[in-house]
Structure formats: structure tokens, C-alpha cells
Scaffold this active site. Structure first.
Site, mmCIF file in Angstrom:
data_model
loop_
_atom_site.group_PDB
_atom_site.id
_atom_site.type_symbol
_atom_site.label_atom_id
_atom_site.label_comp_id
_atom_site.label_asym_id
_atom_site.label_seq_id
_atom_site.Cartn_x
_atom_site.Cartn_y
_atom_site.Cartn_z
ATOM 1 N N GLU A 212 0.805 -1.222 0.000
ATOM 2 C CA GLU A 212 0.000 0.000 0.000
ATOM 3 C C GLU A 212 0.837 1.271 0.000
ATOM 4 O O GLU A 212 1.724 1.450 0.838
ATOM 5 C CB GLU A 212 -0.934 0.018 1.215
ATOM 6 C CG GLU A 212 -1.842 1.240 1.256
ATOM 7 C CD GLU A 212 -2.952 1.123 2.279
ATOM 8 O OE1 GLU A 212 -3.653 2.132 2.489
ATOM 9 O OE2 GLU A 212 -3.134 0.038 2.858
ATOM 10 N N LYS A 228 -8.508 -1.196 1.265
ATOM 11 C CA LYS A 228 -9.506 -1.580 2.267
ATOM 12 C C LYS A 228 -10.421 -2.613 1.650
ATOM 13 O O LYS A 228 -11.011 -2.373 0.597
ATOM 14 C CB LYS A 228 -10.319 -0.342 2.694
ATOM 15 C CG LYS A 228 -10.711 -0.354 4.146
ATOM 16 C CD LYS A 228 -9.486 -0.165 5.003
ATOM 17 C CE LYS A 228 -9.841 -0.199 6.478
ATOM 18 N NZ LYS A 228 -8.686 -0.604 7.281
#
Length: 400
Positions: A212, A228
């Protein structure tokens, strides 16, 4: 205490490997020159102190909006960039948020930067001579029931209107003997690790397999790529992730938070969502990722950037400060090296990953963290299982 200088001329490429996000042109061609360390409780503003250290070593961190004007070729002995690590605790200090329990790895600074000088000749990797690596049994800092209870407490806080979402993280540690370098390299090499690498000091070494992007600045744009939503990397798991209203709502909430974080930066133009809820794979798991960006039209320094994005929204929640207060009250162990930022500060770009999927060896134990975002619709047992699924590849790589 802040340390502006350190040992000179010691290569950090061996036996552990390159630091996260180090450019390919620099890997195995750079020597550690100076280090910066700041610990929780030290005086001063860590963002400003760090920026002063990096600027004093020739890195253009006072105005990041003109990165396309800074490309250069490195000659022998020139500063090629710096590796940077910022803990979740340091991010809380920068954001003016409540601090939680102390780190279980106090030997690791909360801000750590290494400035490198470049050499045309590759640094030869040293031969691993340490004793055989043996990993003991993992011990979690809370039980499954305690983790589930924390999830229910978050759901109650959401029902009261205190927060909309909170990321809850657990910690585990295992004793070890022997040389951890090969095990840490295995972690850094996990599939999907956009920021795979190793960073170390005399008393500790951390490895990350983070997929990420917390924040990237390149060619006059600032970019974040929040992740997410998680399912097993199977055809059914992909269908479930794409069809889950709960996962999509949780994801969009964090995208909105990240849009707000970038919009708070001075000198940014309109913030846009370049990609929404794209499904990517990380080491046997599907995860949903979006891309949010904005042009940097004015003067933006590294200190401004860190204050705006740290700690990362996808590992805190919304509203961010209220979520951090919940985290401080609920988590029994500090987040240590996890849920912070780590990556590279160059002459023409900044590239910092979120330190999820990250472990640290402190000489006697190896530590790992994993968690997930909690919403009103969360199922406590499912959230506990999701955290275990995220920790699984790390534990497997360490024990191989």
C-alpha cells in the site's frame, strides 16, 4: 535526542537487502552516510527536525511540488537519497492525536532516516555467517475473545456516533535464535509487496511486504493508494469482495478521508479519484485499492506532507482523530513499526509505503501486527479471522 550524524561508509545492502522503495539504480550501489533518530518523548517537532536533517544533506524537501525539475545523474560520492521510516506514534505526534500504549520494540526509533551516498561500483554482498535461524512459538498480545470484544466496543462507539470506522490492530511476538537476515528477506519478497525491503540499525532490523502506498510525490502530483477490503484470492473470494456492500462502504469512507487529507495540504489543486475499488492480489489475498491524487501547485514541504497523511487513514479510521482516541484506549500493545510509513526520499520524488505487513527483529524476538477496519456492520469473529489471514503469510515466510 536527535542524532544528525552516524557511521560513515557502511553498506546496508548485505546481508539483509535493499531498503524499501530504493530506486533500482541505487540498489547495491549506495553506502549509509548519516542517520537521524527521534524517539517518542524526545523534544521538538519530528516533522520539522527530520526535514532540517534531510535538507542539510542536500535533499530538496522544502518544496516537493517541483519534483519534475530535480532529476539528476549521480556520480560517485554524491547523495542519492534517503530511506525513511516513521512510526504510527510519530504520526500521532505530528497529527496532534492521542498516543496509545508504548511500543513493544522500544529499541526502534519512531523516526529513522538514513542518507546514502552513491557509488558506480556495486557493493559486494557479505557472506551470511550467523548461526542457524530458529523461530519459537508465537504469543499473541490478546486472545481471540479479547480481539472480538474490542471489535464490539468499536461497534458500540459507532452506534453512539463517536466514530464512523476504526481500524483495530493486534500484535504477536515469537522468540528466535540465530541470524534473522534470510527470514527477513523472505518477508520482503512476498508476492505483491510493492514496498518489499529491509531497513536496519545496530540493534534491530525490520522487513516489509507492504502493498500500500501511503503517499507518493512524482512529476508534480501527490498520490495515495488506500487499500480496504480483503478476501481469499480465489474466484469466489473475488466475487464476494466485489459484491460486498459492507466492504465497499468501508472502502469509500477511507477514500473520502484520504481525499480530505490531500485537500488539507497547502498548495494542492483539485483532488480527484483516479481509480475506485480496483481488486489487486497480495500473497494469496484479494484486496480493494483506490488511487487518489492532486497536483501540487504551490510550495509543499515534507513536514506538511507528513502532517497531512500520517498516520494513514486506512489504518486509523474516520474521523481520524476520534478513531485514534479509540485505538489508544482499546489496543493493549503499541503499534511499534506497523501502521506507519516507510520508503524513499529522492531528489526527484518521494515514495512512502504504509508499514502494514511489516515485522521487526529486535535481537531476541520477532514482532508482527495485523488488523482491519471495523464498521457498524462488522462481524467480530470474521474480523478476527481476517487479521489472522493477513498475518499468515508473514508467519509462514519467517518460519520457512
Amino acid at each position: 535526542m536527535v542524532h544528525g550524524t552516524g557511521s560513515v561508509g557502511h553498506p546496508v545492502t548485505a546481508p539483509f537487502g535493499a531498503p524499501p522503495a530504493a530506486p533500482t539504480a541505487c540498489q547495491a550501489r549506495h553506502h549509509a552516510l548519516r542517520t537521524f533518530r527521534w524517539h517518542r518523548g524526545d523534544p521538538g517537532d519530528p516533522a520539522e527536525l527530520l526535514s532540517g536533517f534531510l535538507a542539510g544533506n542536500g535533499l530538496p524537501v522544502r518544496n516537493l511540488g517541483r519534483t519534475d525539475d530535480k532529476k539528476k545523474t549521480f556520480g560517485d560520492g554524491t547523495i542519492c537519497g534517503a530511506a525513511l521510516y516513521v512510526s504510527a506514534d510519530a504520526g500521532c505526534v505530528m497529527a496532534g492525536a492521542e498516543l496509545g500504549p508504548p511500543s513493544p520494540v522500544p529499541c526502534v526509533p519512531d523516526v529513522y532516516a538514513v542518507v546514502y551516498e552513491h557509488f558506480s561500483k556495486k557493493v559486494e554482498k557479505s557472506v551470511q555467517t550467523g548461526s542457524e535461524w530458529k523461530l519459537g512459538a508465537w504469543q499473541d498480545s490478546w486472545t481471540r475473545a479479547e480481539h472480538a470484544h474490542a471489535v464490539e466496543q468499536v461497534r458500540a462507539a459507532i452506534a453512539r456516533g463517536d466514530v464512523y470506522q476504526v481500524n483495530v490492530v493486534g500484535h504477536a511476538a515469537a522468540p528466535y535464535t540465530g541470524d534473522p537476515s534470510a527470514a527477513l528477506r523472505r518477508v520482503a519478497a512476498l508476492a505483491g509487496a510493492r514496498y518489499g525491503g529491509v531497513l536496519r540499525d545496530e540493534a534491530w532490523a525490520l522487513a516489509t511486504a507492504s502493498p500500500e502506498t501511503l503517499v507518493e510525490v512524482r512529476d508534480g502530483r501527490v498520490i495515495t493508494r488506500p487499500i480496504k477490503g480483503t478476501r481469499p484470492a480465489t474466484a469466489q473470494g473475488r466475487r464476494e469482495l466485489l459484491a460486498s456492500a459492507k466492504e465497499r462502504a468501508e472502502h469509500i469512507m477511507i477514500v473520502d478521508l484520504e481525499r480530505n487529507d490531500l485537500a488539507r495540504l497547502p498548495g494542492t489543486g483539485p483532488v480527484r479519484v483516479d481509480e475506485l475499488f480496483a481488486v489487486r492480489e497480495w500473497s494469496g489475498l484479494w484486496q480493494a485499492e483506490s488511487v487518489v491524487s492532486a497536483p501540487l501547485d504551490g510550495d509543499v514541504g515534507l513536514a506538511d506532507l507528513l502532517r497531512a497523511v500520517c498516520p494513514g487513514g486506512s489504518v486509523t479510521g474516520a474521523p481520524k482523530l476520534a478513531a485514534l482516541a479509540q485505538i489508544a484506549a482499546l489496543e493493549p500493545v503499541g503499534r511499534g513499526v506497523s501502521m506507519g510509513a516507510l520508503g524513499w526520499i529522492g531528489h526527484d520524488h518521494v515514495d512512502l509505503g504504509l508499514s502494514i505487513r511489516t515485522v521487526v527483529a529486535d535481537g531476541t524476538r520477532v514482532h508482527a501486527w495485523a488488523g482491519g477496519g471495523i464498521t457498524a456492520d462488522s462481524d467480530a469473529i470474521a474480523e478476527v479471522d481476517e487479521a489472522a489471514a493477513k498475518a499468515g503469510p508473514l508467519r509462514s515466510a519467517l518460519s520457512s
